[in-house]
Design a protein around this motif. Structure first.
Motif, short mmCIF file in Angstrom:
data_model
loop_
_atom_site.label_atom_id
_atom_site.label_comp_id
_atom_site.label_asym_id
_atom_site.label_seq_id
_atom_site.Cartn_x
_atom_site.Cartn_y
_atom_site.Cartn_z
N ARG A 1 0.83 -1.21 0.00
CA ARG A 1 0.00 0.00 0.00
C ARG A 1 0.86 1.26 0.00
O ARG A 1 0.57 2.23 -0.70
CB ARG A 1 -0.95 0.00 1.20
CG ARG A 1 -2.12 -0.94 1.05
CD ARG A 1 -3.18 -0.72 2.12
NE ARG A 1 -2.70 -0.85 3.47
CZ ARG A 1 -2.60 -1.99 4.14
NH1 ARG A 1 -2.95 -3.12 3.58
NH2 ARG A 1 -2.18 -2.00 5.39
N GLN B 1 2.28 1.79 -3.42
CA GLN B 1 1.27 2.28 -4.36
C GLN B 1 1.10 3.79 -4.25
O GLN B 1 0.84 4.46 -5.23
CB GLN B 1 -0.06 1.56 -4.14
CG GLN B 1 -0.02 0.12 -4.56
CD GLN B 1 -1.23 -0.66 -4.08
OE1 GLN B 1 -1.85 -0.33 -3.08
NE2 GLN B 1 -1.57 -1.72 -4.80
N GLY C 1 3.64 5.55 -6.39
CA GLY C 1 3.40 5.41 -7.82
C GLY C 1 4.64 5.11 -8.64
O GLY C 1 4.60 5.18 -9.85
N THR D 1 7.10 2.73 -10.40
CA THR D 1 7.13 1.33 -10.84
C THR D 1 8.39 0.61 -10.38
O THR D 1 8.38 -0.59 -10.20
CB THR D 1 7.01 1.24 -12.37
OG1 THR D 1 8.05 2.02 -12.95
CG2 THR D 1 5.67 1.74 -12.85
#
Length: 191
Positions: free
Chosen positions: A147, A150, A153, A155
């Motif tokens: 989480r 994420q 953001g 990659t």
């Protein structure tokens, strides 16, 4: 008269002379208590517990630091390493003020800011730390780490994550009807 903070007069007190208070509403969940043990095992006691000294009984009643006290009681390795003594700073206040102090200590700890925690996860990954290392050393489960990743953001943080085939890119997402020249124009328009 100038007040001197109790932290300047830390003393080593045998754990047998330290007693918990009867009014502390604070509770620590098992994962956080495990992390506290890991912290004390790795870093030692970096903060004294706060106590009130009861001269008539020659005991120290905890105002703040019950869980640090509990770690020593429950972990023989910590007890042995510390010689059965805890670092204690003493406050001399009546019961009502000690109760208020306990609550202030509990509430002043605050909570972790999600964005700052995400940045820490990002920086640890940039330093080459794996999810397993982060989980073990920060007391986070894999879902929590995911989480926080994420939120950033980035990659690059997901390079160790295995995804199912459902996430493979389509061979041709422009459709079979579009000629190659139109595909290039579509891509140029998106830039």
């Amino acid at each position: 008269m100038r007040q001197i903070s109790p932290a300047y007069n830390v003393i080593a007190v045998p754990i047998e002379k330290i007693k918990p208070n009867t009014y502390n509403p604070n509770a620590v969940a098992p994962p956080e208590l495990k992390l506290l043990y890991e912290s004390i095992r790795e870093d030692g006691y970096t903060m004294p517990i706060v106590c009130y000294y009861v001269k008539a009984k020659d005991i120290y009643v905890i105002v703040d630091g019950f869980h640090r006290y509990r770690v020593m009681l429950e972990h023989d390795d910590i007890y042995k390493r510390e010689g059965g003594k805890l670092p204690v700073s003493i406050i001399d206040k009546p019961l009502d003020h000690r109760m208020a102090s306990t609550i202030r200590h509990n509430r002043a700890r605050g909570a972790h800011n999600v964005d700052l925690m995400s940045n820490i996860i990002k920086e640890l990954h940039e330093l080459g730390r794996s999810d397993a290392w982060i989980s073990r050393n920060l007391g986070m489960d894999r879902d929590e780490i995911l989480r926080l990743k994420q939120i950033t953001g980035l990659t690059a943080l997901f390079k160790d994550v295995k995804f199912g085939n459902a996430w493979l890119p389509a061979e041709d997402d422009m459709g079979d009807d579009a000629p190659p020249e139109e595909e290039e124009e579509m891509l140029d328009d998106d830039e």
